[in-house]
Design an enzyme around this catalytic site. Structure first.
Site, PDB file in Angstrom:
ATOM      1  N   HIS A  52      16.501  91.655 -33.882  1.00  0.00           N
ATOM      2  CA  HIS A  52      15.063  91.880 -34.088  1.00  0.00           C
ATOM      3  C   HIS A  52      14.227  90.953 -33.214  1.00  0.00           C
ATOM      4  CE1 HIS A  52      15.109  94.554 -37.643  1.00  0.00           C
ATOM      5  NE2 HIS A  52      16.271  93.971 -37.887  1.00  0.00           N
ATOM      6  N   CYS A 105      17.109  97.850 -34.277  1.00  0.00           N
ATOM      7  CA  CYS A 105      17.902  97.947 -35.500  1.00  0.00           C
ATOM      8  C   CYS A 105      17.985  99.403 -35.975  1.00  0.00           C
ATOM      9  CB  CYS A 105      17.344  97.002 -36.564  1.00  0.00           C
ATOM     10  SG  CYS A 105      18.489  96.702 -37.919  1.00  0.00           S
ATOM     11  N   GLU A 137      11.165  91.308 -32.549  1.00  0.00           N
ATOM     12  CA  GLU A 137       9.808  91.218 -33.127  1.00  0.00           C
ATOM     13  C   GLU A 137       9.757  90.199 -34.277  1.00  0.00           C
ATOM     14  OE1 GLU A 137      12.037  93.095 -34.132  1.00  0.00           O
ATOM     15  OE2 GLU A 137      11.692  93.824 -36.174  1.00  0.00           O
TER      16      GLU A 137
END
Lengths: 236, 83
Positions: free
Chosen positions: A203, A86, A205
């Protein structure tokens, strides 16, 4: 192995990156403040999401001048695996480590939602365990993720197989309806010429636990762990 | 010496914010508004002796920092100099 997560003022996904690599995957993680000039003994570097320097001027434009970015560049030049997520992707673009730039989403909305991305190529350190064509369910959270590059750069990216992720339907079709922000060619992520630097807007994660909606982002981190464990070096 | 820098998206780059503004203008009745391009305006206060030096420095700063050459172009005006 040891991950370094770079923390800029305004980073806000640094703890998610740490949680995924340290708590979920049991790796060593060091959090590296942007004023540092060294990454320590890192095997892989993560530039996390957020709003570094408040997105002032342009997203990622100020972070590129942080002292730590010289170390990140040197690490990338040596072939070290670098993942920009990002805002981390935007910083890599502003630093010249990845091409293109992000425009405001074409509908002017901030998109915070799960999307599907299709993995195009497995020959990067972060997609090694993927199968080309595999679809991952991961969240996006951005207002400026509308990938743009001029036609020459676009042609080079396609020719050199450097588009690594594209926004797709759940079954892997690349359609306009599956494109959340207007990105050219549905691009969600690309890699560097040497393929060791990967940037993506979604994302992974934040997709590390089915209780949070998906664990399909884990494969990016497992991939780089696998690459380093099997080779013992950073070369891919 | 003051330098004024205008940064705009290149003509070939779609400007979603400009589009939203022109649509708002149309709904206000300004049908004559053909297009709007949104940009940024910077005023640099430079400690240099001449307008030529100010222009050189302002262009360098714009190219390196204020504009992203991938998507943006810029123009520089020096205070007092008609450029």
């Amino acid at each position: 192995m040891k991950f370094a997560v770079v923390v800029f003022p305004g980073s806000n996904c640094d703890h998610e990156a740490q949680y995924t690599t340290e708590t979920v995957l049991g790796q060593d993680v060091s959090m590296v403040w942007h004023r540092e000039t060294s990454l320590g003994a890192a095997d892989a570097v993560i530039l996390p999401g957020g709003f570094s320097h408040g997105d002032y001027l342009r997203t990622g434009a100020i972070a590129r001048f942080s002292p730590v970015m010289s170390a990140v560049k040197a690490f990338a030049d040596r072939g070290g695996p670098v993942l920009g997520i990002c805002n981390g992707f935007q910083i890599l673009q502003e630093s010249g480590l990845l091409p293109g730039a992000m425009l405001r989403n074409n509908d002017l909305r901030f998109h915070c939602e799960f999307v599907h991305i299709r993995v195009e190529h497995a020959d990067t350190p972060f997609t090694r365990l993927c199968t080309p064509g595999q679809v991952l369910k991961v969240p996006i959270s951005h207002g400026e993720g509308n990938f743009f590059a001029d036609p020459d750069v676009m042609a080079r990216l396609e020719r050199d197989r450097r588009v690594i992720f594209r926004y797709s339907t759940a079954t892997g079709e690349i359609t306009d309806a599956a494109n959340p922000n207007g990105s050219l060619a549905n691009i969600a992520g690309i890699c560097s010429e040497k393929r060791n630097v990967v940037g993506l807007m979604p994302h992974p994660e934040r997709a590390c636990d089915t209780r949070l909606g998906s664990d399909e982002g884990l494969i990016l981190f497992k991939s780089v762990i696998d690459v380093l464990a099997s080779s013992g070096t950073v070369a891919v | 010496m003051k330098a004024r820098v205008f940064v705009t998206l290149k003509p070939s780059v779609f400007d979603p914010q400009g589009r939203a503004i022109v649509e708002a203008l149309h709904s206000l009745g300004y049908g004559q508004a053909n297009d709007v391009r949104q940009g940024k305006y910077f005023v640099l206060d430079l400690n240099v002796a001449s307008a030529a030096e100010a222009e050189k420095m302002a262009k360098e700063i714009s190219d390196r920092v204020l504009a992203n050459p991938v998507i943006e172009s810029f123009t520089v005006e020096i205070d007092g100099a008609a450029k």
